[in-house]
Design a protein around this motif. Structure first.
Motif, PDB file in Angstrom:
ATOM      1  N   LEU A   1      -1.074  -6.598  -8.645  1.00 56.92           N
ATOM      2  CA  LEU A   1       0.022  -7.532  -8.427  1.00 56.92           C
ATOM      3  C   LEU A   1       1.379  -6.827  -8.481  1.00 56.92           C
ATOM      4  CD1 LEU A   1      -0.926 -10.772 -10.418  1.00 56.92           C
ATOM      5  CD2 LEU A   1      -0.661 -10.536  -7.955  1.00 56.92           C
ATOM      6  N   ASP A   2       1.443  -5.698  -9.190  1.00 58.64           N
ATOM      7  CA  ASP A   2       2.712  -4.967  -9.301  1.00 58.64           C
ATOM      8  C   ASP A   2       3.180  -4.420  -7.964  1.00 58.64           C
ATOM      9  OD1 ASP A   2       2.796  -5.436 -12.000  1.00 58.64           O
ATOM     10  OD2 ASP A   2       1.771  -3.574 -12.535  1.00 58.64           O
ATOM     11  N   HIS A   3       2.296  -4.363  -6.987  1.00 57.11           N
ATOM     12  CA  HIS A   3       2.640  -3.763  -5.700  1.00 57.11           C
ATOM     13  C   HIS A   3       2.873  -4.817  -4.623  1.00 57.11           C
ATOM     14  CE1 HIS A   3       1.649   0.246  -7.248  1.00 57.11           C
ATOM     15  NE2 HIS A   3       0.722  -0.409  -7.928  1.00 57.11           N
ATOM     16  N   ILE A   4       3.070  -6.057  -5.072  1.00 52.68           N
ATOM     17  CA  ILE A   4       3.350  -7.141  -4.129  1.00 52.68           C
ATOM     18  C   ILE A   4       4.833  -7.472  -4.187  1.00 52.68           C
ATOM     19  CG2 ILE A   4       2.869  -9.550  -3.560  1.00 52.68           C
ATOM     20  CD1 ILE A   4       0.117  -9.209  -4.706  1.00 52.68           C
ATOM     21  N   LEU A   5       5.392  -7.782  -3.047  1.00 50.27           N
ATOM     22  CA  LEU A   5       6.805  -8.128  -2.936  1.00 50.27           C
ATOM     23  C   LEU A   5       7.193  -9.207  -3.945  1.00 50.27           C
ATOM     24  CD1 LEU A   5       9.524  -8.153  -1.340  1.00 50.27           C
ATOM     25  CD2 LEU A   5       8.486  -9.851   0.156  1.00 50.27           C
TER      26      LEU A   5
ATOM     27  N   VAL B   1      10.859  -2.647   0.416  1.00 53.21           N
ATOM     28  CA  VAL B   1      11.022  -1.336   1.035  1.00 53.21           C
ATOM     29  C   VAL B   1       9.937  -1.188   2.093  1.00 53.21           C
ATOM     30  CG1 VAL B   1      11.014   1.155   0.682  1.00 53.21           C
ATOM     31  CG2 VAL B   1      11.988  -0.346  -1.080  1.00 53.21           C
ATOM     32  N   GLU B   2      10.315  -0.971   3.329  1.00 51.26           N
ATOM     33  CA  GLU B   2       9.355  -0.867   4.430  1.00 51.26           C
ATOM     34  C   GLU B   2       8.422   0.327   4.208  1.00 51.26           C
ATOM     35  OE1 GLU B   2       7.406  -1.966   7.825  1.00 51.26           O
ATOM     36  OE2 GLU B   2       9.051  -3.037   6.843  1.00 51.26           O
ATOM     37  N   ASN B   3       7.108   0.091   4.380  1.00 48.63           N
ATOM     38  CA  ASN B   3       6.150   1.173   4.206  1.00 48.63           C
ATOM     39  C   ASN B   3       5.813   1.792   5.551  1.00 48.63           C
ATOM     40  OD1 ASN B   3       3.908  -0.305   5.494  1.00 48.63           O
ATOM     41  ND2 ASN B   3       3.915  -1.580   3.652  1.00 48.63           N
ATOM     42  N   GLU B   4       4.955   2.789   5.522  1.00 46.00           N
ATOM     43  CA  GLU B   4       4.598   3.516   6.735  1.00 46.00           C
ATOM     44  C   GLU B   4       3.283   3.022   7.335  1.00 46.00           C
ATOM     45  OE1 GLU B   4       6.471   5.681   8.244  1.00 46.00           O
ATOM     46  OE2 GLU B   4       8.026   5.599   6.695  1.00 46.00           O
ATOM     47  N   THR B   5       2.719   1.993   6.734  1.00 45.62           N
ATOM     48  CA  THR B   5       1.378   1.567   7.132  1.00 45.62           C
ATOM     49  C   THR B   5       1.394   0.380   8.075  1.00 45.62           C
ATOM     50  OG1 THR B   5       0.514   2.360   5.019  1.00 45.62           O
ATOM     51  CG2 THR B   5      -0.880   0.841   6.276  1.00 45.62           C
TER      52      THR B   5
END
Length: 525
Positions: free
Chosen positions: A62-66, A73-77
């Motif tokens: 859950l820590d990696h959810i907006l 921050v836009e990711n590369e995936t």
């Protein structure tokens, strides 16, 4: 909590795009049907370990959810339009006691490694937010205590868990079911956010893979909002499909089985259905009709409307007496009833929770019937200062041709089973071997399924009350009758107690609280 039982994070979170084959109605899903029982048999001996690891991973990922739009921050995936294919994955090592592990694949030092992935995390995050489930609330349900295993009442054999607060249910899916959910996720999200619907709320999807398992084998687990939380004190739960084949409870009716009832049980117990207010009836018909059309166009079949009934004027013992038994079942039921008579005298109300528990302090389901329908009603009339009802917004009902009031809770569940080649073959066999009853079996073509379940629900279950819905008069008469009978009941109890006292000792006395009068009476057994 002992730290040695907590999984250890061994890698950073990995992001990627999940690939899947597009849904094909002609696909037989043979591989999925073959692999599922093998996987379930393999992991069934490690349900406790998997439950603990999954619970930890859900909280961790859950820590990696907006959290906030301005923090993104836009990711590369991901590329715009592929959010439903995104996954967050991390490897965990679980240290467990030897008595929790029952399989030869476990490492010699009692460590098990799991790769656990959160599938489409940002989409499910938004679904939860739309339902009213904050990240904080979702985390709290999974962070405080271990998941609870419970028996799956269905025939799929899926493993199921509940969170400690019973707000969420976790269930294993077949591979094709998980892939279908990911494929329709964008439309499913739209359905929940912009339309009235009683489709069950899926709020998370996870996959678990272990390096010790067979190559490329994954187990998928979906998280759902629980329709019937303990605070509702549901008396009966019916799984309704409109089918009559093998849709009846076997044996005598008991309190435990009141939550495992089916179609024929409903028509036996309520042959005239349940009256509901006319405006709610028409709204319910429209919403269910729309939901089932959505499922039919996806060729989904064998889903259920799960119906929970909370009785306001009768107890569980009264409900059990409704269903007549015959033969050995009747004899067994009579002997059981006689054996429990002393105990039943002390239980003036059947409830799954202690009378000392404040129900208003317990969490309630996120699925509120009237809110899901987009309908309003007179809360002062139908809920009468009942705090749980005011918070959960059930549909008021009256058992047709009786004076029994009920609250109704429901949802459409199991909406990921398509009418594939395997089910088509199953139906073809029934058509050949039992042509007269082929349409009454659980699995039939989605078009026929739509006709059957709609006919059953709105001719046998939900009845339009029209201009006659005497809720207020029943409530008033029930209240007056209860007040008049309170003193009579206490006097009758005192007379009975005095008769019993002649053969009893003080050491055998038991104190019992009369729940209907709040008086304390002493029963000497």
């Amino acid at each position: 909590m002992d730290n040695q039982h907590n999984p250890i994070n061994t890698t950073n979170v990995v992001e990627g795009l999940y690939s899947y084959d597009y849904w094909n109605p002609l696909n037989s899903h043979i591989a999925s049907y073959i692999k599922s029982p093998i996987q379930l048999n393999f992991i069934s001996s490690k349900t406790s370990v998997i439950g603990r690891s999954l619970r930890h991973a859900i909280v961790d990922l859950l820590d990696h959810i907006l959290r906030e739009p301005y923090e993104y921050v836009e990711n590369e995936t991901t590329v715009m339009g592929t959010e439903h294919r995104l996954y967050h994955s991390r490897r965990y090592i679980f240290k467990s006691n030897a008595n929790e592990l029952q399989c030869s694949e476990v490492m010699s030092d009692s460590h098990i490694e799991f790769d656990i992935s959160s599938l489409a995390p940002t989409v499910f995050y938004q679904i939860r937010e739309d339902i009213g489930i904050s990240n904080k609330s979702f985390r709290q349900s999974f962070s405080q205590q271990h998941l609870k295993d419970f028996t799956n009442p269905g025939k799929s054999g899926s493993l199921m868990y509940k969170t400690f607060d019973e707000l969420f249910i976790l269930k294993t899916l077949r591979e094709y079911e998980a892939r279908l959910l990911l494929q329709i996720l964008s439309g499913y999200h739209l359905q929940l956010s912009q339309r009235a619907t009683i489709l069950n709320r899926y709020v998370g999807l996870y996959s678990i893979r272990s390096p010790t398992w067979l190559s490329s084998t994954e187990v998928y687990i979906v998280v759902m909002a629980n329709v019937f939380t303990p605070s509702l004190q549901i008396n009966e739960i019916f799984d309704l499909k409109g089918s009559t084949m093998k849709r009846k409870l076997v044996g005598h009716l008991s309190v435990d089985k009141l939550h495992k009832l089916k179609d024929v049980d409903f028509t036996d117990l309520y042959p005239n259905g349940i009256l509901i207010p006319s405006n709610i009836y028409h709204r319910l018909h429209l919403v269910i009709s729309n939901d089932i059309k959505v499922l039919r166009k996806l060729q989904i079949t064998d889903f259920s409307l799960i119906l929970g009934i909370k009785h306001l004027d009768v107890t569980n013992d009264d409900l059990i007496q409704k269903r007549p038994s015959a033969g050995l079942a009747a004899l067994f039921h009579l002997s059981q009833k006689l054996a429990l008579m002393p105990i039943n005298k002390l239980r003036l109300h059947d409830t799954s929770l202690s009378a000392s528990v404040d129900l208003t302090s317990l969490p309630t389901s996120y699925l509120k019937p009237l809110k899901m329908l987009g309908e309003k009603t007179d809360e002062n009339l139908y809920y009468d200062k009942n705090e749980i009802a005011c918070r959960t917004l059930p549909i008021p009902g009256i058992i047709n041709r009786s004076n029994q009031r009920v609250y109704l809770y429901f949802a459409i569940i199991d909406i990921l089973q398509t009418y594939d080649c395997m089910k088509s073959m199953e139906h073809l066999i029934k058509k050949i071997t039992d042509p007269n009853r082929r349409l009454q079996y659980s699995v039939i073509d989605s078009h026929e399924y739509e006709k059957r379940i709609m006919k059953f629900l709105f001719e046998s279950v939900f009845i339009n009350a029209g201009d006659s819905f005497p809720w207020y008069s029943i409530r008033t008469s029930t209240s007056v009758a209860n007040n008049d009978n309170n003193s009579i009941k206490v006097e009758e109890k005192n007379i009975t107690i005095q008769k019993q006292n002649t053969n009893c000792t003080d050491e055998q006395s038991i104190e019992c609280v009369n729940l209907s009068t709040n008086n304390t009476v002493e029963l000497r057994l």
